[in-house]
Structures are given as structure tokens and as C-alpha cells.
Motif scaffolding. Structure first.
Motif, mmCIF file in Angstrom:
data_model
loop_
_atom_site.group_PDB
_atom_site.id
_atom_site.type_symbol
_atom_site.label_atom_id
_atom_site.label_comp_id
_atom_site.label_asym_id
_atom_site.label_seq_id
_atom_site.Cartn_x
_atom_site.Cartn_y
_atom_site.Cartn_z
ATOM 1 N N ASP A 71 0.802 -1.229 0.000
ATOM 2 C CA ASP A 71 0.000 0.000 0.000
ATOM 3 C C ASP A 71 0.834 1.278 0.000
ATOM 4 O OD1 ASP A 71 -2.226 -1.618 0.093
ATOM 5 O OD2 ASP A 71 -2.386 -1.528 2.278
ATOM 6 N N VAL A 72 2.155 1.148 -0.060
ATOM 7 C CA VAL A 72 2.996 2.341 -0.032
ATOM 8 C C VAL A 72 2.801 3.135 -1.326
ATOM 9 C CG1 VAL A 72 5.363 3.209 0.066
ATOM 10 C CG2 VAL A 72 4.717 1.203 1.424
ATOM 11 N N ALA A 73 2.570 4.440 -1.183
ATOM 12 C CA ALA A 73 2.363 5.301 -2.347
ATOM 13 C C ALA A 73 3.653 6.069 -2.651
ATOM 14 C CB ALA A 73 1.223 6.273 -2.071
ATOM 15 N N PHE A 74 4.159 5.904 -3.868
ATOM 16 C CA PHE A 74 5.391 6.582 -4.280
ATOM 17 C C PHE A 74 5.079 7.831 -5.089
ATOM 18 C CE2 PHE A 74 6.551 2.176 -3.682
ATOM 19 C CZ PHE A 74 7.779 2.258 -3.039
ATOM 20 N N GLY A 75 5.901 8.855 -4.918
ATOM 21 C CA GLY A 75 5.805 10.048 -5.744
ATOM 22 C C GLY A 75 6.533 9.840 -7.064
ATOM 23 N N GLU A 76 6.542 10.879 -7.869
ATOM 24 C CA GLU A 76 7.090 10.812 -9.226
ATOM 25 C C GLU A 76 8.563 10.384 -9.255
ATOM 26 O OE1 GLU A 76 7.487 13.851 -13.043
ATOM 27 O OE2 GLU A 76 6.557 14.534 -11.189
ATOM 28 N N TYR A 77 9.323 10.765 -8.237
ATOM 29 C CA TYR A 77 10.756 10.467 -8.223
ATOM 30 C C TYR A 77 11.107 9.325 -7.270
ATOM 31 C CZ TYR A 77 10.599 14.876 -10.642
ATOM 32 O OH TYR A 77 10.274 15.862 -11.533
ATOM 33 N N GLY A 78 10.092 8.584 -6.838
ATOM 34 C CA GLY A 78 10.352 7.451 -5.954
ATOM 35 C C GLY A 78 10.260 7.788 -4.484
ATOM 36 N N ILE A 136 13.746 5.469 -0.929
ATOM 37 C CA ILE A 136 14.931 4.682 -1.297
ATOM 38 C C ILE A 136 14.996 3.410 -0.449
ATOM 39 C CG2 ILE A 136 17.466 4.670 -1.230
ATOM 40 C CD1 ILE A 136 17.300 7.713 -1.990
ATOM 41 N N LEU A 137 14.602 3.521 0.823
ATOM 42 C CA LEU A 137 14.630 2.347 1.698
ATOM 43 C C LEU A 137 13.520 1.353 1.362
ATOM 44 C CD1 LEU A 137 15.476 3.903 5.124
ATOM 45 C CD2 LEU A 137 16.699 2.109 3.946
ATOM 46 N N VAL A 138 12.330 1.861 1.117
ATOM 47 C CA VAL A 138 11.197 0.974 0.836
ATOM 48 C C VAL A 138 11.488 0.183 -0.441
ATOM 49 C CG1 VAL A 138 8.774 0.906 0.129
ATOM 50 C CG2 VAL A 138 9.478 2.340 2.057
ATOM 51 N N LYS A 165 14.527 0.786 -6.255
ATOM 52 C CA LYS A 165 14.368 0.761 -7.717
ATOM 53 C C LYS A 165 13.424 1.846 -8.225
ATOM 54 C CE LYS A 165 15.710 -4.044 -8.094
ATOM 55 N NZ LYS A 165 16.200 -4.022 -6.683
ATOM 56 N N LYS A 166 12.574 2.380 -7.343
ATOM 57 C CA LYS A 166 11.688 3.473 -7.749
ATOM 58 C C LYS A 166 12.479 4.767 -7.939
ATOM 59 C CE LYS A 166 7.660 1.284 -6.966
ATOM 60 N NZ LYS A 166 6.605 1.042 -7.937
ATOM 61 N N THR A 167 13.633 4.872 -7.267
ATOM 62 C CA THR A 167 14.476 6.060 -7.400
ATOM 63 C C THR A 167 15.618 5.807 -8.379
ATOM 64 O OG1 THR A 167 13.979 6.712 -5.121
ATOM 65 C CG2 THR A 167 15.915 7.725 -6.132
ATOM 66 N N PHE A 168 16.232 4.616 -8.268
ATOM 67 C CA PHE A 168 17.392 4.269 -9.105
ATOM 68 C C PHE A 168 17.035 3.029 -9.919
ATOM 69 C CE2 PHE A 168 19.108 5.750 -4.944
ATOM 70 C CZ PHE A 168 19.669 6.945 -5.364
ATOM 71 N N ASP A 169 16.658 3.243 -11.151
ATOM 72 C CA ASP A 169 16.220 2.146 -12.008
ATOM 73 C C ASP A 169 17.311 1.073 -12.088
ATOM 74 O OD1 ASP A 169 14.315 1.020 -13.611
ATOM 75 O OD2 ASP A 169 15.164 1.843 -15.448
ATOM 76 N N MET A 192 20.749 -2.180 -5.009
ATOM 77 C CA MET A 192 20.312 -2.010 -3.616
ATOM 78 C C MET A 192 18.979 -2.737 -3.410
ATOM 79 S SD MET A 192 19.978 1.368 -1.313
ATOM 80 C CE MET A 192 18.725 1.476 -0.016
ATOM 81 N N PRO A 193 18.901 -3.582 -2.353
ATOM 82 C CA PRO A 193 17.660 -4.340 -2.129
ATOM 83 C C PRO A 193 16.483 -3.437 -1.765
ATOM 84 C CG PRO A 193 19.466 -5.141 -0.716
ATOM 85 C CD PRO A 193 19.919 -3.856 -1.331
ATOM 86 N N ALA A 194 15.268 -3.901 -2.061
ATOM 87 C CA ALA A 194 14.052 -3.233 -1.586
ATOM 88 C C ALA A 194 13.784 -3.757 -0.176
ATOM 89 C CB ALA A 194 12.888 -3.541 -2.514
#
Ligand code: HEC
Length: 138
Positions: free
Chosen positions: A6-13, A78-80, A83-87, A91-93
Motif C-alpha cells: 500500500d505504499v504510495a510513491f511520488g514521481e521520483y520514488g 529509497i529504503l522501501v 528501484k523506484k528512485t534508481f532504475d 540495492m535491495p528493496a
């Protein structure tokens, strides 16, 4: 508490809202960051503010001063799921339970029986964010 799916990400992760609604604990976050059995962030990231922690890795960037140039929202994202920030990052999710190829799938064609636990709990993530925000340039 916000569940991993259910975590909601913004445009840049980035992730705007706290996963738990309560503030992170800096000391606990430092421990999670440093210990192999927990986040083990030091296996990939060096931090000068932790001189007593041996074997700091260099797979990822040095995190000195990260609290100056990243916001808590960016760090949470970045912690959650980095890959949402760094394609394509290695780094593990740390707060993710779905979308993996499960071990059970590979050999039997069936889903693994137990739900996968995230590597870090929601509060662990908030604690590590609080610790990272203390890393200002000395
Ligand atoms: C397997 C190695 C690995 C582990 C373990 C790891 N990271 Fe990373 N991390 C990376 C890499 C590589 C990057 C750089 C992003 C990229 O791939 O371009 C990164 C990027 C970051 C960034 C962004 C740095 C910047 O300059 O913006 C932060 C913050 C971060 N990691 C924190 C953590 C924390 C906290 C943990 C532990 C919970 C952790 N990492 C665990 C490899 C790792």
C-alpha cells in the motif's frame, strides 16, 4: 501502519507519509544500519560517523552528509524500494513483499506457501530514516 503493497510513491520514488505515523528512533536506526543481522547497510555503504563499525563496503555511495542533500521523504522511498528512485539498482528493496520470483515458484511451479516478510519492518524504516537525517557534513 502502511502495508508494503500500500505504499504510495511520488514521481521520483519518494514516499511522503510516514509508514507508522510515529517518529523514528535515531539510535535504533544506527544499529539497524550497522548490523549484519538487520539492515546491513554498511556492507555496501561507508559512513565516517561510524568509525567503530568494521568492514564498510563500497558497492554504494558513501553516505556522509546524506541528511543535507536528501529529504526524509526521498530516504524513505529509497529504503522501501530503491528501484523506484534508481532504475535497476543492486540495492535491495527493504520494505517489499510482492513482485519477487519466489523460491517455491522456480522448482515446483507453485507459489511459496508462506507470505514473505519485508527485510525491515515499517518502524525499522522510520528509524533508519531518522538516523540518516543526522548525517550532516561535519
Ligand atoms: C547490495 C548493496 C546495497 C545495500 C545492502 C544497500 N545499498 Fe543503498 N545503495 C546501493 C547502491 C549501489 C546505491 C546507488 C544507487 C544506484 O544504484 O545508482 C545506493 C543508494 C543509496 C542511497 C542514495 C544515496 C544518494 O547519494 O542519494 C541511500 C540513502 C542508501 N543507498 C541507503 C541505504 C541504506 C539505509 C541501506 C540499508 C537499509 C542500504 N542503502 C543498503 C547499494 C546498497
Amino acid at each position: 501502519m502502511v502495508a508494503p503493497d500500500d505504499v504510495a510513491f511520488g514521481e521520483y520514488g519518494e514516499v511522503e507519509a510516514s509508514l507508522t505515523g510515529s517518529a523514528g528512533d535515531v539510535d535504533k536506526g544506527r544499529q539497524i544500519f550497522s548490523e549484519k543481522s538487520m539492515g546491513n547497510c554498511v556492507s555496501c555503504h561507508a559512513v565516517a560517523a561510524l568509525p567503530d563499525v568494521p568492514f564498510q563496503g563500497e558497492v554504494g555511495p558513501v553516505l556522509d552528509g546524506i541528511g543535507e542533500y536528501r529529504t526524509p521523504e526521498e530516504l524513505r522511498g529509497i529504503l522501501v524500494n530503491a528501484k523506484k528512485t534508481f532504475d535497476g539498482t543492486v540495492m535491495p528493496a527493504f520494505y517489499k513483499t510482492s513482485g519477487f520470483i519466489r523460491p517455491g515458484d522456480a522448482y515446483t511451479g507453485k507459489a511459496a506457501p508462506d507470505p514473505i516478510e519485508p527485510i525491515l519492518s515499517a518502524q525499522d524504516v522510520e528509524d533508519v530514516v531518522a538516523f540518516l537525517m543526522t548525517l550532516k557534513d561535519n
